[in-house]
Design an enzyme around this catalytic site. Structure first.
Site, mmCIF file in Angstrom:
data_model
loop_
_atom_site.group_PDB
_atom_site.id
_atom_site.type_symbol
_atom_site.label_atom_id
_atom_site.label_comp_id
_atom_site.label_asym_id
_atom_site.label_seq_id
_atom_site.Cartn_x
_atom_site.Cartn_y
_atom_site.Cartn_z
ATOM 1 N N LYS A 1 -41.552 17.591 43.579
ATOM 2 C CA LYS A 1 -40.857 18.649 42.224
ATOM 3 C C LYS A 1 -39.692 19.361 43.112
ATOM 4 C CE LYS A 1 -45.606 21.441 41.136
ATOM 5 N NZ LYS A 1 -45.167 20.422 39.553
ATOM 6 N N ARG B 1 -54.847 16.352 36.972
ATOM 7 C CA ARG B 1 -56.515 15.534 36.362
ATOM 8 C C ARG B 1 -57.100 14.657 37.142
ATOM 9 N NH1 ARG B 1 -51.412 13.495 32.691
ATOM 10 N NH2 ARG B 1 -50.570 15.557 33.087
#
Length: 479
Positions: free
Chosen positions: A264, A338
């Site tokens: 990130k 996920r």
């Protein structure tokens, strides 16, 4: 903070020894409090107190009132949203004197739900994080006494529920707010074990060996880049007969998310400590269940790990095998939530659940779609979706149903595995939900994307405790 509900005549309320007295002023007024009513009437003549929720009238040293500070606050029509606005406005006037005890005059016309919303909003406004401060200041407001001319029994259930909800929400805030070195997967497991000391509670914590035996390849892939050991937490609240199928709550527990090899940007990366807000909300729900003890069985599953860019970390292009046996091509290691959730959803099958709800700070796309007002709701079952939506409306912890058309899954196709873990920028929150849906076909399933609602940024940076209130209202409705 402790809530009390007491029956008092209005004249006795004015003589109560509290640091501040708040009068909840309904749309139709409160004429028996003559001294207060006269001040409201005078203020209205000068348009200083309008018929709108959140309008306040402040008096110091009011004649006939023992409390040094008197705050009259308009609660509108008594809707929960009006109550929250009124609580925020009142606290802004009160917080400067750092009160320890607060008296609240409750009009007969105010519904129990509106009072509960007011109490919850007051608790939210007065909350402050102190755990890692070198000189933490004690919470100034420790007791709130609600005064009503009607029997206390009428409002006692609402106040008791507000007290229990406050405890759960503040626990969720506490763990989400903690710095990542103070909220590792091991710390979360310890918090879960502490909760399980209560009545009707059980806790089991699985480590790498047990998770490996279960075949949770997707979960382990995310964890392999971190020096912190993973934990798979199983909480149980047994409030009903064993024959009653439980509701299973699955909370995303990424205790810090660097993005992994798909790193990130550095700006605001500190906020990725909030990436375990789904896990924190599950802990909060179980804290509230311990107080309310509803007749329902609930299971909480928390896959907890960091997502780090170590030399052993999973790489873009790697293919892993999930607990379900489905293979996953990891195209982006920053789509890790996920991956840990899909194995937890498969694990949930063993409980033969009546419903499974996963809660996750899953996608920035959901923030773009819904902002910070409503959480994204995805569901494979219309009845479950409607119940969750209504629980959000009733609690003020709002959500909005999003689509799950099969066509959205097209972007998840892979040449090298059964499914890819991302599907492109378009409809990112939907494709993420479609990924999870592949692993939740054996039961009614819902997914709450709380990426926009779990915390606030900027000067008010901190966890919100959402969606604890929504989930508790849903569970109470099912009990």
């Amino acid at each position: 903070m402790n809530f009390e509900i007491l029956q008092r005549s209005l004249d006795k309320v004015l003589s109560e020894k509290v640091d501040a007295l708040v009068v909840l002023w309904p749309a139709q007024g409160l004429s028996p409090l003559h001294a207060v009513a006269q001040r409201v009437s005078a203020a209205r003549k000068h348009q200083h107190f309008e018929d709108q929720p959140g309008q306040v009238l402040v008096s110091y040293g009011c004649e006939g009132v023992h409390a040094p500070l008197l705050v009259v606050v308009h609660v509108g029509q008594g809707r929960p949203s009006d109550g929250r606005r009124a609580a925020e406005a009142a606290w802004n006037q009160i917080k400067g004197i750092k009160p320890r005890t607060l008296g609240v005059v409750v009009p007969e016309s105010l519904q129990a739900e509106a009072l509960q919303a007011w109490a919850m909003a007051l608790a939210d406004c007065s909350y402050s994080y102190t755990t890692t401060l070198s000189k933490p200041s004690a919470r100034s407001l420790t007791r709130v006494r609600f005064f009503s001319t009607q029997p206390a029994a009428r409002l006692k259930p609402a106040i008791a529920q507000a007290q229990a909800l406050m405890a759960g929400i503040e626990l969720a805030k506490e763990w989400a707010n903690r710095p990542p070195n103070h909220a590792t997967p091991t710390h979360l497991a310890e918090a879960a074990r502490a909760l399980a000391k209560g009545a009707r509670m059980k806790c089991e914590v699985l480590g790498l060996r047990e998770v490996s035996r279960l075949g949770m390849g997707a979960f382990m892939a995310v964890a392999q880049g971190s020096a912190q050991p993973l934990r798979f937490i199983v909480l149980r609240y047994d409030g009903a007969a064993k024959s009653k199928a439980p509701v299973v709550l699955v909370g995303k527990g990424i205790t810090f998310d660097t993005g992994g090899i798909s790193l990130k940007p550095g700006a605001e990366m500190d906020e990725m400590k909030f990436d375990m807000s789904g896990a924190a909300s599950v802990l909060g729900v179980f804290r509230t269940l311990a107080e309310l003890r509803p007749t329902i069985n609930v299971v909480g599953l928390i896959p907890a790990t960091e997502n780090m860019p170590d030399g052993l970390a999973v790489k873009p292009g790697d293919v892993v095998t999930s607990m379900s046996g489905q293979t996953i091509e990891i195209l982006n290691t920053d789509a890790e939530g996920r991956l840990i959730l899909c194995d937890a959803l498969t694990y949930a099958e063993r409980f033969k659940p009546r419903a499974v709800i996963d809660i996750a700070t899953l996608t920035g796309a959901c923030v773009i779609a819904l902002g910070a007002v409503r959480s994204g709701l995805f569901a494979s079952d219309d009845t479950l979706a409607q119940a969750l939506h209504q629980a959000g409306e009733d609690s003020g912890d709002l959500c909005w149903r999003m689509p799950l058309d099969d066509a959205y899954a097209e972007g998840l196709k892979s040449r090298f595995a059964d499914v890819a873990n991302i599907g492109g920028r378009a409809a990112g929150s939907v494709t993420a939900a479609k990924f999870l849906q592949r692993f939740a076909s054996q039961y009614p399933w819902a997914h709450l994307d709380i990426a926009g609602t779990a915390w606030k940024s900027g000067a008010a940076k901190g966890a919100t405790g959402r969606p604890v209130a929504l989930l508790v209202h849903y569970l109470l409705g099912q009990s």
